[in-house]
Scaffold this motif. Sequence first.
Motif: not given
Length: 533
Positions: A2-10, A17-24, A231-234, A239-243
């Motif tokens: 279930x957790x893997x499915x949720x992360x995939x959907x996110x 929801x990806x490891x490659x995301x960077x703050x602005x 501030x939001x990006x910080x 947060x864990x990626x999935x949140x």
Amino acid sequence: MANILAKTVVSSWSPLGRETWKPAWVAEDRVPEFMGGGIGVQFGGKKYLWGNIPALDILRLESNEGKDYAENLCLLFAASGDLRNLIMTINGLPDTYDHSIDITLNDMDFDIVARNIILLLIALTVEQVNEAADCILHLWYSAHIREAHIDILESRVRPLIEDVCNKINDKSSNGLFGKTWKFKQSSLRVVLEKPSWIRLASFVNRLDRVSNEQAKKLRTDTTLAESRKDYRDRHMCFLPISYRIPFVKFREDGILLPFGQPRHEFQFPNPTFFRDDGSWNMKDSADPLHGWSLEDVVNTSSGPAEADLYGKLFYYVREALQTFLLQLSSMNASLNLFQMDASLLPEHLEKDSFSRIEVSNISDSGWLGIHGTLGLIMPLLQSPLKNPHATLITLFMNAIEESMTDQDRLRKASWDSPATKTLMKYLPPTRRLSSRYDPDIIKFNFCRELVTNYDDIFNQYLRKLKVFEFASLFNVEMKKKQTIMDKSPYRLKLRPGQPGAQDEFERQLASGLTGKERYLEWRRISLTAKQPF
């Protein structure tokens, strides 16, 4: 699975929801807004309509008086904030307790008191538990509500308040006016000044002052302000990626629902949130998650969508409300609400009468202070002869931060400090850092306080204010063994490498708590048997 499915959907929804995301600020190669003069800057309204520290059961009856306690209980929430501590306390009562309970809630902020009155009137007038819980939950946390919620406000709440306003219409504006409503075994008494009763009526009469679309814009002008992007990006770095996506989703629509549930019925601005001019009245950092134990919320079942943190919060709060409503319907409870400075409560309440007194953080120096709290509020607590378990609970949220010198900060943040060495075990370097504003550096510096021991600073604070000497003058002592809350409940309990330690660390980082929060419990000393500290 279930957790893997949720992360995939996110991950499929957004780069968030990806490891490659960077703050602005990284993507745009610039200094983040929160550096320099932006540190500690607040944005938005000034109301605290949601709790900013997890709810607590102020009784812990089984661990104190015992589950077979056969006396009436009398509780005081002297600076109550929202209803979360009341709900947690009532829900914690053992099934064996069958005596009456008298509860007084007070807060200086009218908006907080008005919302509490409205939510309690719904709890006491709507007989269907699921209907009442749904209405309370969304009036408490959702920026927009259903027509069914409006109907409850207009048919159940508004007539009761308007009846009082009509009866005091010709009265002088001076003084307090009380009204008691009786509902089966329970009652609700509200004591307000005349102008406050009129304002209370306006809370359920402002249903058409701003359109739904206008309300959305007024709210997102605060919660998604462009100037607060960094501030939001910080926060999302913590947060864990999935949140991340649930966090942004709630900032966008402000409706506390599981991710996939339809929102088209939520077409009415919540009248208890928006000011008379329609503006949003909370800070941009206000978050309903902060009022509850994040561990309890995370462990709440939400079906296959394990990453839907606000969906989990929805199910957690709904269950808490359902339990509260069932408890309230079967007990003899007297609820009393005031709106005044806590220092004035002794003029209106009986001395030696309360089994527990919870004062939030008015014992911080910026509010009433510990001397004022002990000197003014403590006489309301029951004496040991009446109830040896009677306790006053004080919270210090700012004492450590305000007491630290620049030298203290440098000492605790040095690279050879115990905190830094511990933190390296939680956040070991995994890549080359890009700049001094690299998210990993900012995260590391922020996290250091989570693993720092501040006991020396807090003890120094107590000594400087001569707290124990002052308490002794008033025949008060700090409890040697705390029986309601740990002294440092949000300090990490596990050591790096222990099972669950990394999860505990990451959960604490996402919670908004710093580990600097301190609780102290106090009792009166019997004049016939005064004990030394």
